[in-house]
Enzyme design. Structure first.
Site: not given
Ligand code: EPZ
Length: 433
Positions: A6-7, A76, A100, A105, A107-108, A288, A310, A380
Site C-alpha cells: 500500500k505504502n 492524508r 488522524c 501528522r 507536513i512542515d 506499522d 515515530v 484501507r
C-alpha cells in the site's frame, strides 16, 4: 501470496503525474486507500483504468493542480501529489491534511523542503498553494527521515535544474521502489535506500511499466498471527531483508523463523519469551507492526516494554486489547505489556488500520468469538483479509451489522456502512499468505 505494498503503490500512482505518457502499475492491492488515490488522480484530470491488479494511469495535457479537501481529508497520504504536481505544472493547490488518531501528522518537512527547492508556498484558508517557475537544485537536509517528505522531495527534484541532494532521507523499501519506478521513467537517481539520495533533474520523464514491491507490513501482520496462534505461516513474494530486524525480534521471542529467497516461514510450538521493542525509521522496528506485536507480547511469559518513537499517539488500540484480556498500561511513548494473558472474545471496534489488525490477531487467539466493528479502517490497507485468513485455517467471517452482544446495543456504525468481522480462535494457522 502477498499483495503489493500500500505504502508504495500510493506513491507510484502519484509519480505517474510526472509524465504525459501512460504508466502501468502492476500488483496494486484492492484496498480503499488505492481507490481514494485513484479518485484523486481523476479529480486532477488523469485517466485511470483498472485491469485486474493492474492500474493504467495517463496524466495527459488536461492535468489540473487542485487536490480537493474531501479526498485529502479521507486520506492524508494524498499530499504525496504535491511534489509531482509542482514538478509537472509549476503549481499546486492542496488541501491541508487533517491529523488522524495516531498523531497530528504535520507536513512542515515537506513544506520547508519544497521551499529549499525554490517553490513559494502560502497556506490560505486551509489550502497549501505552491508555485514555482523553475525548481532549483539544492542540498536539502531533513530534520527527520520522513517517508512522505522524502518521497515528495525526490519527485519534485526530478524537475530541478541540476543535482539535488536529500540528506537524512528515509530508507524504507517503499522509497527504493519509488526510485526504481522513477528511474524506469528516465530519472537519474542514486542512493535510494540510504540516508543520502542524489537526484539529477531536468530529464524528460516517460511512461513506465512497474510491479509494486511486496507489502512488508502485510507480511509481518500474518507472521505475527501465525506465531500468536501457535501455528505455521509462510508468506511468499517478499525479500526477507525488508523485515530483518522484525524477524530477529520474533526469533528473540522463541519463534522459529526460516527464510528463503522470497519466502518467510514462522512456526511456534513452545512458550513465547518477552522482549522489548522500540519503533524507529527503517531499518528500525516498523511502527506499522507495533500494535500487532503487542498482542504477541501479551502471550509471552513475562513483561515487555514497547516504546513508540515515530508517532505521538499510536497506543490507541490498547483499551480495546485490554477489553479482550490483555494487560497493557501506557505512559507517554511507553507501553508495559504483561504476559502471559488469557485473551477472551468480546465486541470491539477498530480505532485505525493497524490497531484493527491487532484486534483481528487477538480475536484469532481469544477464547470465544470476537466481533470487530469499524472495518473501514482495516479495509484501507489489507486486501482480502478474510480470504487470506481463511486460507490459513482461521475461523473468520464478515457478518452484516446487527445488534452487537456485550454491553447491549452499541451505537450503530451504519454511518460507516461497516460490516463486522467475527473471528474465533484459530486452530494452528497453516498454509501460505
Ligand atoms: C508513512 O507515513 C506511512 N504511510 C505510514 O504508514 C508509516 O507509519 C510512516 O510512513 C512511518 O514509516 C504511507 O506511506 C502512506 P513520516 P508518513 O512522514 O509519510 C512526523 C500505515 O499504517 N512528521 O515518516 O506520514 C510525523 O508526524 C501508515 O500504513 C513531521 O513532524 O510518515 C510522524 O510523527 C501509518 N513533519 C513522523 O514524522 C512532517 O513534515 C513520521 O512521519 C512529516 C512527518
Amino acid at each position: 501470496m502477498l499483495s503489493g505494498a500500500k505504502n508504495s503503490a500510493l506513491k507510484l500512482l502519484a509519480a505517474s503525474l510526472l509524465t504525459d505518457e501512460p504508466c502501468t502499475i502492476r500488483r496494486v492491492p484492492h484496498i480503499t486507500d488505492i481507490a481514494t488515490m485513484v479518485a484523486m488522480l481523476r479529480a486532477l484530470g488523469a485517466d485511470v483504468e483498472y485491469a485486474g491488479d493492474q492500474l493504467r494511469v495517463h496524466a495527459g495535457a488536461a492535468l489540473s493542480g487542485c487536490a480537493p479537501y474531501e479526498l485529502v481529508r479521507t486520506m492524508r497520504a494524498s499530499i504525496i501529489v504535491m511534489g509531482p504536481l509542482v514538478a509537472r505544472l509549476g503549481e499546486a493547490t492542496i488541501a491541508m491534511p487533517g491529523g488522524c488518531n495516531i498523531g497530528p501528522r504535520r507536513i512542515d518537512f515537506h513544506i520547508r523542503g519544497l521551499e529549499k527547492l525554490g517553490a513559494t508556498i502560502e497556506i490560505d484558508h486551509g489550502f497549501i498553494k505552491i508555485h514555482s517557475t523553475q525548481l532549483k537544485a539544492a542540498v536539502v537536509p531533513l530534520d527527520y527521515p520522513s517517508v512522505g517528505a522524502t518521497e515528495n522531495l525526490v519527485m519534485a527534484a526530478t524537475a530541478t535544474d541540476g543535482e539535488t541532494v536529500i540528506e537524512n532521507a528515509a530508507r524504507e523499501p517503499e522509497i527504493v521502489d519509488l526510485c526504481d519506478f522513477l528511474r524506469g521513467m528516465g530519472a537519474v537517481i542514486e542512493g535510494a535506500g540510504t540516508a543520502t539520495i542524489r537526484i539529477e533533474g531536468g530529464h524528460a520523464l516517460h511512461g513506465v511499466d512497474h510491479e509494486v514491491v511486496a507489502d512488508r507490513i502485510e507480511a509481518g501482520t500474518y507472521l505475527i498471527m501465525g506465531a500468536a496462534t501457535g501455528g505455521e505461516v509462510t508468506t511468499l513474494g517478499l525479500d526477507p531483508l525488508h523485515l530483518e530486524l522484525f524477524l530477529g525480534k520474533l526469533r528473540g521471542m522463541g519463534v522459529d523463523v526460516r527464510v528463503g529467497d522470497r519466502s518467510i516461514t514462522v512456526r511456534r510450538e513452545g512458550p513465547l519469551a518477552p522482549i522489548d521493542i522500540s519503533t524507529l525509521p527503517h531499518p528500525g522496528f516498523a511502527t506499522d507492526l507495533q500494535a500487532q506485536t503487542m498482542v504477541l507480547l501479551s502471550l509471552a511469559e513475562g513483561t515487555s516494554i514497547v516504546t513508540e518513537n515515530v508517532f505521538e499517539n499510536r497506543f490507541v488500540v490498547v483499551d480495546e486489547l485490554n477489553r479482550l484480556g490483555a494487560g497493557i498500561s501506557t505512559s507517554g511513548h511507553h507501553a508495559v505489556v504483561e504476559g502471559p494473558r488469557a485473551l477472551s472474545g468480546s465486541v470491539v471496534e477498530a480505532p485505525d488500520l493497524r490497531g484493527g489488525a491487532a484486534l483481528v490477531t487477538a480475536g484469532l487467539v481469544a477464547d470465544g468469538a470476537t466481533d470487530i466493528g469499524a472495518l473501514h479502517h482495516i479495509d484501507r490497507g489489507y486486501e482480502d483479509l478474510v480470504g487470506k485468513l481463511a486460507a490459513l485455517g482461521a475461523d473468520v467471517a464478515r457478518v452484516d451489522e446487527r445488534p452487537r452482544t456485550g454491553e447491549g446495543p452499541r451505537p450503530s456504525l451504519s454511518s460507516c456502512d461497516d460490516e463486522t468481522l467475527r473471528s474465533a480462535p484459530a486452530g494452528a494457522c497453516g498454509g501460505g499468505a
